[in-house]
Write an enzyme that holds these catalytic residues in place. Structure first.
Site, mmCIF file in Angstrom:
data_model
loop_
_atom_site.group_PDB
_atom_site.id
_atom_site.type_symbol
_atom_site.label_atom_id
_atom_site.label_comp_id
_atom_site.label_asym_id
_atom_site.label_seq_id
_atom_site.Cartn_x
_atom_site.Cartn_y
_atom_site.Cartn_z
ATOM 1 N N ASP A 64 0.798 -1.227 0.000
ATOM 2 C CA ASP A 64 0.000 0.000 0.000
ATOM 3 C C ASP A 64 0.832 1.281 0.000
ATOM 4 O O ASP A 64 0.375 2.324 -0.426
ATOM 5 C CB ASP A 64 -0.943 0.006 1.221
ATOM 6 N N HIS A 65 2.084 1.196 0.446
ATOM 7 C CA HIS A 65 2.862 2.423 0.607
ATOM 8 C C HIS A 65 3.449 2.934 -0.701
ATOM 9 O O HIS A 65 3.385 4.105 -1.016
ATOM 10 C CB HIS A 65 3.989 2.199 1.618
ATOM 11 N N ASP A 119 4.035 -1.322 11.386
ATOM 12 C CA ASP A 119 3.611 0.022 11.020
ATOM 13 C C ASP A 119 3.035 0.665 12.267
ATOM 14 O O ASP A 119 2.280 0.034 13.007
ATOM 15 C CB ASP A 119 2.557 -0.029 9.910
ATOM 16 N N ARG A 379 -0.168 12.822 10.202
ATOM 17 C CA ARG A 379 1.144 13.422 10.503
ATOM 18 C C ARG A 379 1.374 14.640 9.616
ATOM 19 O O ARG A 379 1.059 14.608 8.432
ATOM 20 C CB ARG A 379 2.264 12.411 10.255
ATOM 21 N N SER A 533 7.124 6.999 12.974
ATOM 22 C CA SER A 533 7.041 5.706 12.295
ATOM 23 C C SER A 533 7.703 4.558 13.051
ATOM 24 O O SER A 533 8.554 4.751 13.910
ATOM 25 C CB SER A 533 7.711 5.883 10.940
ATOM 26 N N ARG A 535 9.473 2.441 11.337
ATOM 27 C CA ARG A 535 10.503 1.970 10.394
ATOM 28 C C ARG A 535 11.820 1.652 11.096
ATOM 29 O O ARG A 535 12.422 2.518 11.723
ATOM 30 C CB ARG A 535 10.700 2.988 9.260
HETATM 31 C C1 MIC Z 1 4.327 6.302 8.275
HETATM 32 O O1 MIC Z 1 3.171 6.663 8.369
HETATM 33 O O2 MIC Z 1 5.295 7.012 8.591
HETATM 34 C C2 MIC Z 1 4.608 4.916 7.735
HETATM 35 C C3 MIC Z 1 5.249 5.073 6.430
HETATM 36 O O3 MIC Z 1 3.400 4.222 7.571
HETATM 37 C C4 MIC Z 1 5.494 4.202 8.750
HETATM 38 C C5 MIC Z 1 6.029 2.919 8.288
HETATM 39 C C6 MIC Z 1 7.220 3.084 7.405
HETATM 40 O O4 MIC Z 1 8.047 3.939 7.641
HETATM 41 O O5 MIC Z 1 7.310 2.303 6.466
HETATM 42 C C7 MIC Z 1 4.873 3.969 10.116
HETATM 43 O O6 MIC Z 1 4.054 4.744 10.524
HETATM 44 O O7 MIC Z 1 5.272 3.041 10.820
HETATM 45 FE FE1 SF4 Z 2 0.109 4.759 5.136
HETATM 46 FE FE2 SF4 Z 2 1.461 5.467 7.338
HETATM 47 FE FE3 SF4 Z 2 0.012 7.254 5.964
HETATM 48 FE FE4 SF4 Z 2 -1.208 5.385 7.318
HETATM 49 S S1 SF4 Z 2 0.081 6.999 8.168
HETATM 50 S S2 SF4 Z 2 -1.700 6.031 5.245
HETATM 51 S S3 SF4 Z 2 0.154 3.647 7.065
HETATM 52 S S4 SF4 Z 2 1.835 6.187 5.241
#
Ligand code: MIC
Ligand code: SF4
Length: 641
Positions: A64-65, A119, A379, A533, A535
């Site tokens: 999905d990302h 995630d 965010r 995140s 990550r």
């Molecule tokens: C995000 O919202 O920052 C992400 C991308 O979903 C991350 C995961 C990632 O860095 O791949 C998260 O929230 O954990």
């Molecule tokens: Fe995707 Fe992270 Fe954004 Fe949610 S907050 S839509 S999981 S990138």
């Protein structure tokens, strides 16, 4: 003494430890989820463990990302994840099927079960009464292998909702209100458990909006009870069979209680550049808007988008505004298409994106220089949208849609018309984009393209840890600072050497070069270091660059766990004022490191300033082992030897 719901579910899954806040507990994990940007490394780690088939009840790999496929890199990641999932007993949700958290809620979540996801927004599952926690990929890989997941037993905060929301005030405004009260570090070490009469009128998608953004509070997770509302949702998903009633005991005790009267809440926005920079929309009304983006795991449900469609029906998007909409799942998009709402959105001038994270993680739709972007996301850290000079305001779908028409930030209550949407009695169900695991795994070949590079593994702790302070950063540094994610970098999530060139560059572009010249060293930070995140790249890239220890005033939960999993020392200043004294390029040394790491206090000597700092090492015995051995993989190898 009665138990609250959090304690009940944790107790039912407890494998190790005692449920005393602050103590480490081990719990059994029923379900896992991964997404593509953390998934590749997580599955490489799972494969390295040599386990044939996942031991969880359900594990799902989502794409999905990153779906732009500008080059072969992320298409290769998708192929790898699809084949590795097929081979090892994991369901695969194809690109286009939707955002992991939205789809998981619709099709897989089960009240009362535990869910661990690579995630940070995994707590979305708390909307149907799961204990759903975000973690680094390695922790998820271990859980898939049947391993225990360890957390610090959280304090449980009761958020008691009373009254009911006024028209055009939404679940997003509730969680923004909580963020205003508690701030981005107010939830650290805590679970937010929602109760009270006010929850009766909140649908599952609304509850999920609230638990989703509990991640922005730094909370371990958030949870709602499983009641008639949950049952109705699961029934509409043709999954009534998994429903159970779950609620706290009548005499349940909580560590803290917060009361919020829903009728007091106003439409809110989180102004740049932090989700807790919350203001009344009224206060900022009139700001000229350049972009409106609707979607993300926070606000892209059928109900959300139907309301948006009702607002936009027969209207036109303001000429100066670009409106983009990414529906949360194929289910949502199919239903909008079938009932005509999609046509209303398109007719109004909305640009429809595929079902996925899209602009939320900077995959396209970067706003113009100095632009104002209203987003229904969770965010708004500086630069996350792809444009450093842009200002992102987090708002509800209603505020976003009304503002898209007026061209300025607008209180949604100025909209004249009815936007009530009934929860459907039946969602449109077709799981044709979810591929079940192979019946005969021996026929499946795992395909691993050239962009997928081995991940770094630390070495055992040395007797003496020395190095320079490579960088000193302020409070609330996010993982988006430590390991930025955008359309240029996301294709390299399985290539740590490449990613490391961008590590901490939003704070100081010289950091990677400096780290390499000095053979690694130390990072110094303020409060809530590593928020955001899950990550683990934000730990693996520093590890690759030779970072040995991170010295801060306080850590965010997931990032701290990821650093420890990588064998990087996580030290906090006993005297916060020491942070002010330490300078970039100071030469530091931890003498007798092995001995010192066996205790709770570590003395860090500053050779340049001829002084020393007392640092706390707040870790469990298990984590201490990891630090001594150089990370979790080494610990697993050690235990299996
Ligand atoms: C995000 O919202 O920052 C992400 C991308 O979903 C991350 C995961 C990632 O860095 O791949 C998260 O929230 O954990
Ligand atoms: Fe995707 Fe992270 Fe954004 Fe949610 S907050 S839509 S999981 S990138």
């Amino acid at each position: 003494m009665g138990l609250n719901l959090t304690q009940k579910i944790l107790k039912a899954h407890l494998v190790e430890g005692q449920m005393i806040p602050g103590e480490e507990i081990g719990i059994r994990i029923d379900q896992t989820l991964t997404q593509d940007s953390t998934g590749t490394i997580a599955y490489l780690q799972f494969q390295a463990m040599g386990i044939d088939k996942v031991k969880t009840e359900r594990s799902v790999a989502y794409i999905d990302h990153n779906m732009l496929q500008q080059g072969f890199e992320n298409a290769d990641d998708h192929k790898y994840i699809q084949t590795v999932a097929h081979k090892h007993g994991i369901y695969f949700s194809r690109p286009g099927n939707g955002i992991c958290h939205q789809v998981h809620l619709e099709r897989f979540g089960v009240p009362g079960e535990t869910l661990l996801g690579s995630d940070s927004h995994t707590p979305t599952g708390g909307g149907i009464g799961m204990i759903a926690i975000g973690a680094g990929g390695l922790d998820v890989a271990v859980a898939m292998g049947g391993g225990t997941y360890y957390i610090t037993m959280p304090k449980v905060i009761n958020v008691k909702l009373t009254g009911s929301l006024k028209p055009f005030v939404t679940a997003k405004d509730i969680i923004l209100e909580v963020l205003r009260k508690l701030t981005v570090k107010g939830g650290v070490g805590k679970v937010l458990e929602y109760t009270g009469d006010g929850i009766k009128n909140l649908t599952v998608p609304e509850r999920a909006t609230i638990t989703n953004m509990g991640a922005e509070l730094g909370a371990t997770t958030s949870i709602f009870p499983s009641d008639e509302v949950t049952k109705a949702f699961l029934k509409a998903q043709k999954r009534e069979d998994v429903w159970v009633e779950l609620k706290p005991d009548e005499d349940a005790e909580y560590d803290e209680v917060i009361e919020i009267n829903l009728s007091d809440i106003e439409p809110l926005t989180a102004a740049p550049h932090s989700p807790d920079n919350v203001k009344d929309v009224k206060e900022l009304e009139g700001i000229k808007v350049d972009q409106v983006a609707i979607g993300s795991c926070t606000n892209s449900s059928y109900m959300d988008l139907m309301k948006v469609a009702k607002i936009l029906k027969g209207k036109s998007v303001h000429p100066d505004v670009s409106l983009v909409i990414a529906p949360g799942s194929k289910q949502v998009l199919t239903m909008l298409a079938a009932n005509g709402a999609l046509a209303d959105l398109i007719a109004a001038g909305a640009r429809i994106l595929e079902s996925g994270c899209g602009p939320c993680i900077g995959m396209g739709q970067a706003p113009a220089t100095n632009a104002v972007s209203l987003r229904t996301f969770n965010r708004n850290f500086k630069g996350r949208c792809g444009t450093v000079s842009a200002g992102v305001y987090l708002v509800s779908p209603e505020t976003a849609a009304v503002s898209a028409i007026t061209g300025k930030l607008t209180d949604p209550r100025s909209f004249e018309g009815n936007i009530d949407v009934e929860m459907p009695e039946e969602f449109t169900i077709d799981d044709n984009m979810i591929i079940p695991p192979a019946e005969d795994p021996s026929t499946v070949e795992v395909i691993q393209g050239p962009n997928i590079k081995p991940f770094p593994i630390n070495t055992e702790l040395r007797e003496e840890v020395t190095g320079k302070v490579l960088i000193k950063v302020e409070d609330n540094i996010t993982t988006d600072h430590i390991m930025p994610s955008n359309a240029k970098l996301l294709p390299f999530r399985s290539n740590i050497p490449y990613l490391a060139e961008y590590c901490l560059t939003p704070c100081n572009p010289e950091f990677p070069a400096r780290a390499k010249e000095n053979n690694g060293g130390f990072i110094v930070g303020g409060e809530n270091y590593g928020q955001g995140s899950s990550r683990e790249h934000a730990a693996l890239a520093p590890l690759y660059l030779g970072v040995k220890a991170v010295l801060v005033k306080s850590f965010a939960r997931i990032h701290k766990a990821n650093l420890i999993n990588s064998g990087i020392l996580t030290l906090t200043f006993k005297k916060p004022e020491d942070y002010d004294k330490i300078q970039e390029f100071d030469e530091l040394v931890i003498e007798n490191a092995i001995e010192q790491v066996k205790g709770d206090t570590v003395i860090v000597k500053n050779k340049t300033q001829n002084t020393e700092y007392e640092m706390s090492l707040e870790v469990s015995e298990r984590e201490r082992q990891m630090l001594l051995l150089g990370g979790k993989i080494n610990l697993i190898k050690h235990q299996n030897a």
